[in-house]
Write a protein that holds these residues in place. Structure first.
Motif, short mmCIF file in Angstrom:
data_model
loop_
_atom_site.label_atom_id
_atom_site.label_comp_id
_atom_site.label_asym_id
_atom_site.label_seq_id
_atom_site.Cartn_x
_atom_site.Cartn_y
_atom_site.Cartn_z
N ARG A 10 0.87 -1.19 0.00
CA ARG A 10 0.00 0.00 0.00
C ARG A 10 0.90 1.23 0.00
NH1 ARG A 10 -3.01 -3.35 -1.08
NH2 ARG A 10 -5.04 -3.89 -0.16
N SER A 11 0.43 2.30 -0.63
CA SER A 11 1.21 3.53 -0.66
C SER A 11 0.30 4.73 -0.45
CB SER A 11 1.95 3.67 -2.00
OG SER A 11 1.05 3.59 -3.09
N TYR A 12 0.84 5.77 0.19
CA TYR A 12 0.08 6.96 0.52
C TYR A 12 0.92 8.20 0.23
CZ TYR A 12 -1.96 3.23 3.34
OH TYR A 12 -2.47 2.05 3.75
N ARG A 13 0.22 9.32 0.15
CA ARG A 13 0.88 10.60 -0.15
C ARG A 13 0.24 11.67 0.72
NH1 ARG A 13 3.13 12.53 -5.29
NH2 ARG A 13 2.89 14.76 -5.51
N PHE A 14 1.04 12.30 1.60
CA PHE A 14 0.53 13.30 2.54
C PHE A 14 1.19 14.65 2.24
CE2 PHE A 14 0.48 9.24 4.72
CZ PHE A 14 -0.82 9.16 5.18
N PRO A 15 0.40 15.70 2.15
CA PRO A 15 1.00 17.03 1.95
C PRO A 15 1.64 17.53 3.23
CG PRO A 15 -1.37 17.23 2.19
CD PRO A 15 -1.07 15.77 2.17
N THR A 16 2.73 18.28 3.08
CA THR A 16 3.38 18.89 4.24
C THR A 16 2.64 20.15 4.65
OG1 THR A 16 4.87 20.11 2.78
CG2 THR A 16 5.63 17.96 3.59
N LYS A 17 3.05 20.76 5.75
CA LYS A 17 2.36 21.93 6.25
C LYS A 17 2.44 23.12 5.28
CE LYS A 17 2.83 20.87 11.17
NZ LYS A 17 3.34 21.33 12.49
N ASP A 18 3.61 23.24 4.62
CA ASP A 18 3.75 24.38 3.70
C ASP A 18 3.03 24.15 2.38
OD1 ASP A 18 5.31 22.46 2.50
OD2 ASP A 18 7.21 23.46 2.93
N GLY A 19 2.59 22.91 2.11
CA GLY A 19 1.87 22.61 0.89
C GLY A 19 2.72 22.56 -0.36
N LEU A 20 4.05 22.69 -0.21
CA LEU A 20 4.93 22.72 -1.38
C LEU A 20 5.54 21.35 -1.68
CD1 LEU A 20 6.80 26.08 -0.70
CD2 LEU A 20 4.77 25.68 -2.13
N SER A 21 5.45 20.41 -0.77
CA SER A 21 6.02 19.08 -0.99
C SER A 21 5.11 18.03 -0.34
CB SER A 21 7.43 18.99 -0.41
OG SER A 21 7.41 19.23 0.99
N PHE A 22 5.47 16.77 -0.56
CA PHE A 22 4.66 15.68 -0.05
C PHE A 22 5.52 14.68 0.71
CE2 PHE A 22 2.18 17.29 -3.57
CZ PHE A 22 0.87 17.21 -3.10
N ILE A 23 4.91 14.09 1.72
CA ILE A 23 5.52 12.96 2.41
C ILE A 23 4.95 11.69 1.78
CG2 ILE A 23 5.72 11.73 4.60
CD1 ILE A 23 5.49 14.39 6.02
N LYS A 24 5.82 10.83 1.33
CA LYS A 24 5.40 9.63 0.62
C LYS A 24 5.66 8.40 1.50
CE LYS A 24 6.68 11.93 -3.63
NZ LYS A 24 7.53 11.90 -4.84
N VAL A 25 4.67 7.59 1.64
CA VAL A 25 4.73 6.42 2.51
C VAL A 25 4.44 5.18 1.69
CG1 VAL A 25 3.82 5.30 4.58
CG2 VAL A 25 3.96 7.80 4.47
N TRP A 26 5.31 4.19 1.84
CA TRP A 26 5.10 2.90 1.17
C TRP A 26 5.14 1.80 2.22
CZ3 TRP A 26 8.60 -1.25 0.83
CH2 TRP A 26 8.21 -2.28 -0.02
N GLU A 27 4.12 0.95 2.23
CA GLU A 27 4.01 -0.13 3.19
C GLU A 27 3.93 -1.47 2.48
OE1 GLU A 27 1.77 1.18 7.18
OE2 GLU A 27 0.49 1.19 5.41
N ILE A 28 4.54 -2.46 3.09
CA ILE A 28 4.43 -3.83 2.60
C ILE A 28 4.19 -4.74 3.80
CG2 ILE A 28 6.96 -4.06 2.66
CD1 ILE A 28 6.71 -6.19 0.52
N MET A 29 3.27 -5.65 3.65
CA MET A 29 2.97 -6.62 4.70
C MET A 29 2.97 -8.01 4.07
SD MET A 29 -0.27 -6.99 7.30
CE MET A 29 -1.40 -7.52 6.00
N GLY A 30 3.61 -8.96 4.73
CA GLY A 30 3.68 -10.31 4.20
C GLY A 30 3.73 -11.35 5.29
N GLU A 31 3.65 -12.58 4.87
CA GLU A 31 3.76 -13.70 5.80
C GLU A 31 5.24 -13.96 6.12
OE1 GLU A 31 2.04 -16.83 3.63
OE2 GLU A 31 0.08 -15.87 3.39
#
Length: 545
Positions: A168-189
């Motif tokens: 799963r992957s997500y994209r969050f804007p920073t407080k200044d709105g000029l860049s993004f925090i990008k999150v990538w998650e992986i879950m497995g056995e």
């Protein structure tokens, strides 16, 4: 809706965000080649969901907004903001911000998307799947900046940890709105969910086989002791059979290496950890795309022996009850007493191994006719023999020797034998003690043989020249006598300690605390195996990260 169509068609919907008047949605909405054109109109509708789990409660439309693919593609930073309005109303009920980006293929991964001009992804706060794509962001200067993805297929250390991965992957804007925090998650056995239980079960089986060998070496016992030995032999053999069947079932298992909660009570999977998952999160920003932070999390269901049920309580209750019984009965029942016996046995075996090593060095030096090495090896033998004598003087050995006298088979059936140095009274009658059970005599003879061997070595070292065969023949005969005597001492010590353990096992068994499958031991092994499985996964994650 793409001209000349005149009716709207539902393309996708997001998740429900609870208790938030300014929600951010994380569901990706993708458009592939052939489905949309630059003139395609897109409508975003926002609903108020009062009861999301009740079908009878229809969501309330708060408003919708429309735009074309051309509008968002040509917008600055590919971001548009539209007012939400209800039909036939000019009053806005809010606004919606839509962010878009284009996707390209990862050079080495399998092809999943088409070229950048053929595919787009539309979402307010989401990222494409970083395991197979790369994101292209457009900065204010009009240049596109490529953000490298993280492919599980390119990281062998990660691939060894994960089975059946889900990303799963997500994209969050920073407080200044000029860049993004990008999150990538992986879950497995966990890939070692099956391997660790198999290896631990094999260790348990080896321990039981060693104990079976020790019990089989107890011969010439009285009737009562022989009966107790046979009962415990059968108990340990049952453990070997049961655990061997478990190993066979786990090794022949095919399919997923994951044990879900539904199977937590399955007897054939009782040693496998429940719900063992490995999760990894990677966080990075647009400003520093070459740097990221990794977070590893290992989750597991509470280790427990669900297959054995909990009518008499779980492992904790059984251990506390058994502890009370053991401490209230006698010292022979305490686990500390058993630990001392095991520790003494390990020390004696270690000394024996040191004597064997020094003996081999002595014979090797005699073959080479090297006097310094010969003296050094002889000194080592003396030190190890002294250590063995000190171990034999331990209180446990003395207790075991007395126990051995009681356990020996009685020879004087007529009861008319007069006591002598070879006869002792066991409380009922006199029994004969074999000569090898006089431990002091055995140790004294061993010391005499060591003095004889030392005199031989000193005589050889005084010779300036010698023939290798004559040196070796001179010491080999004495070394053989020393070896035989050491084996007699070790036989005595091993038998004493084995009888002490047999006595403790019989006492535990009489109190309903069988050291085998019928007691807490089975639950302990199950819980221990499950706990070690998750600990092993945590250690590997730390090492490979």
């Amino acid at each position: 809706m793409t001209p000349p169509q005149s009716a709207w068609s539902k393309h996708a919907q997001t998740e429900v965000v609870e208790s938030n008047s300014s929600p951010q949605y994380f569901t990706n909405v993708s458009f592939f080649a052939g489905n949309v054109t630059m003139t395609t109109r897109i409508k975003v509708a926002v609903y108020y969901v009062k009861e999301k789990d009740v079908d009878s409660s229809a969501p309330l439309l708060l408003g919708d907004a429309q735009f074309t693919v051309s509008d968002i593609v040509t917008a600055k930073q590919q971001k548009v903001e539209r007012l939400l309005k209800l039909r036939d109303s000019s009053t806005s009920t809010g606004s919606a911000t839509i962010q878009a980006w284009k996707l390209v293929d990862s050079p080495k991964s399998s092809r999943r998307f088409t070229s950048p001009s053929e595919v787009g992804s539309l979402r307010t706060n989401s990222l494409p799947d970083l395991s197979t794509t790369r994101a292209l962001t457009q900065a204010g200067d009009g240049k596109r900046h490529e953000v490298a993805g993280f492919s599980i297929s390119h990281r062998s250390s990660v691939r060894r940890q994960f089975g059946q991965p889900i990303t799963r992957s997500y994209r969050f804007p920073t407080k200044d709105g000029l860049s993004f925090i990008k999150v990538w998650e992986i879950m497995g056995e966990g890939q070692y969910t099956w391997t660790i239980p198999i290896q631990l079960l094999k260790l348990f089986i080896n321990e039981e086989k060693e104990r079976i060998v020790e019990l089989n070496e107890l011969t010439n016992l009285s009737h009562s002791w022989a009966k107790s030995r046979d009962e415990m032999l059968q108990e340990h053999m049952n453990v070997v059979t049961y655990y061997s069947d478990m190993v066979s079932d786990l090794e022949n298992h095919t399919g997923s290496t994951f044990k879900s909660s539904v199977a937590k009570g399955a007897p054939e999977l009782e040693f496998v950890a429940t719900n063992l998952h490995i999760q990894r999160m990677r966080v990075m920003t647009d400003k520093k795309p070459d740097k990221s932070v990794l977070y590893d999390v290992v989750t597991i269901g509470a280790p427990a022996a669900h297959s054995l049920r909990f009518k008499q309580g779980g492992l904790r209750r059984l251990l506390f009850s058994s502890k009370d019984l053991r401490t209230s009965s006698s010292l022979m029942l305490s686990e500390a007493h058993v630990t001392k016996i095991r520790h003494l046995s390990q020390n004696v075996e270690a000394v024996k191994a040191g004597i064997d090593s020094a003996r081999d060095s002595l014979l090797s030096a005699a073959e080479k006719c090297v006097a310094p090495e010969l003296k050094q090896a002889m000194q080592m033998i003396k030190e190890k023999v002294d250590q063995l004598r000190m171990q034999c003087e331990a209180e446990l050995i003395a207790t075991g020797s007395q126990l051995a006298c009681d356990a020996l088979q009685q020879d004087n059936t007529d009861g008319c034998r007069e006591p002598s140095s070879d006869w002792v009274f066991n409380g009922e009658t006199y029994i004969r003690i074999p000569p090898e059970w006089h431990l002091d005599t055995l140790c004294q003879k061993l010391e005499q043989l060591c003095l004889w061997l030392e005199s031989k070595v000193d005589a050889l070292c005084q010779l300036k020249h010698g023939i290798a065969s004559s040196w070796h023949d001179c010491v080999s005969l004495v070394v053989k006598e020393v070896t035989v005597q050491i084996e007699l001492v070790m036989r005595h010590v091993r038998t004493c300690l084995s009888l002490l353990l047999l006595q403790v096992e019989c006492q535990w068994n009489s109190l309903g605390l069988s050291p085998c499958l019928m007691g807490p031991r089975h639950r302990r092994d199950i819980v221990l195996t499950q706990a070690v499985s998750v600990c092993w996964c945590v250690v590997l994650c730390e090492i490979e990260t």
